[in-house]
Design an enzyme around this catalytic site. Sequence first.
Site, PDB file in Angstrom:
ATOM      1  N   ASP A   1      33.946  44.067  39.971  1.00 37.71           N
ATOM      2  CA  ASP A   1      34.814  42.942  39.643  1.00 37.71           C
ATOM      3  C   ASP A   1      35.611  43.279  38.374  1.00 37.71           C
ATOM      4  O   ASP A   1      36.212  44.351  38.295  1.00 37.71           O
ATOM      5  CB  ASP A   1      33.980  41.667  39.491  1.00 37.71           C
TER       6      ASP A   1
ATOM      7  N   TYR B   1      41.914  36.513  33.806  1.00 42.90           N
ATOM      8  CA  TYR B   1      42.777  36.709  34.974  1.00 42.90           C
ATOM      9  C   TYR B   1      44.243  36.654  34.554  1.00 42.90           C
ATOM     10  O   TYR B   1      45.068  37.441  35.014  1.00 42.90           O
ATOM     11  CB  TYR B   1      42.502  35.628  36.023  1.00 42.90           C
TER      12      TYR B   1
ATOM     13  N   HIS C   1      28.955  41.729  46.571  1.00 44.41           N
ATOM     14  CA  HIS C   1      29.827  41.816  45.403  1.00 44.41           C
ATOM     15  C   HIS C   1      29.030  41.894  44.109  1.00 44.41           C
ATOM     16  O   HIS C   1      29.427  42.588  43.177  1.00 44.41           O
ATOM     17  CB  HIS C   1      30.736  40.584  45.393  1.00 44.41           C
TER      18      HIS C   1
END
Length: 423
Positions: A207, A343, A400
């Site tokens: 990630d 982000y 993940h």
Amino acid sequence: MAASGIAFAGQAGEGGAPAGQASSQSAPSSEAIRPFKVHVSDKALKELKARLQATRWPDKETVSDASQGVQLAKLQQLVKYWETGYDWHRLEARLNALPQFVTTIDGVDVQFIHVRSRHPNAMPLILTHGWPGSPLEFIDAIGPLTGPTAYGGKAEDAFDVVIPAIPGHGFSSLPKELGWGPDRVARAWDVLMHRVGYDHYVAQGGDHGSVISDAMARQKPQGLLGIHLNMPATVPPELVKGIHAGDEPPANLPDAERTAYQTLSKFFARNAAYGAMMVTRPQTLGYGLNDSPAGLAAFMYEKITEWTYPSGNAEAVLGRDRILDDISLYWLTGTASSSSRFYWENNNNNFSSAAQRTTEITVPVAITVFPGEIYRAPKSWAQRAYPSMYYFKEVDRGGHFAAWEQPQLFAEEMRSAFRSLRK
């Protein structure tokens, strides 16, 4: 202030830090490494329970599955347990049994766990989390990594582990200025590793951790021996537009590449709205997530359960308590907005090899593909994206959150991947 030098405040007044946010009352040396202990006030925990009890629920979804989002009954069960059965102090005690520290790097307090192996010549390894994960992803892997002989490994497989919280996440402080994106974090991680005493080390991430590890490899700081990724950026640049547009894959793609293309196309079409909100409006998003613990739980739980392998079965794999550990960490540190801003700062396609400039990397790269990852990177794409890739393996378990879901398998992959780089 606690003797550690870091304490947790209770509910702040208007304009102050949120309940549970770390605060320091001294001005330590810029390079000092200070012991760290977690203590969340009873006031903050009582306020959390009161907010959970007062949740204003939406009406029930009009479908029989999770295609509209987390189902009402499912989230109500989770929130009820959070209010009446979950014990934060269990996690707090476990964290405080670990060697935890904080140090100031480039004006930001970076909190980290640092566990040294009892075996000589252990390889230093920095592990970087992502969203909606946290350093808690790696807690169960510490034993297999630092003490391999108790978990089927050999003494020469041992690691010293450093597990920092990205600024704006967990117990690290919140950046007050622009610029804390992957490149700046990567530089801070190199400072951290040298500051704790290592002249060489390896880095691992998935990630955000994958993006940060890529940045470290591009920067090629002295002492970085190699990186390992469990969410590599391998998508060829000529395919990115078609994937985002939902176009049919080119007819000449081999089966593994076609499957990866279709998986990512579906992800961007139906499951990536959370990222679009964080990339474009993290502050607006934070008002709701920072005010409603049930809202925060819904936002995070959806992705945790969707990205855990097998998909939709996160509570069976991770357990309800470990999921709530992670959600509670975000709530009690008030990091819904600040973590979303990462982000905004990155604002990039984390899967695109061109966006992450992977072909500039010359340090050795190892990749493990877990079956429940957002997409399974084909070896052909990985070889093209990372010219210095020397290790590639597809495993049969995990998603993940590789280390969180499968800590033993994750540790075995670290041993195999980095064995040839040991000095």
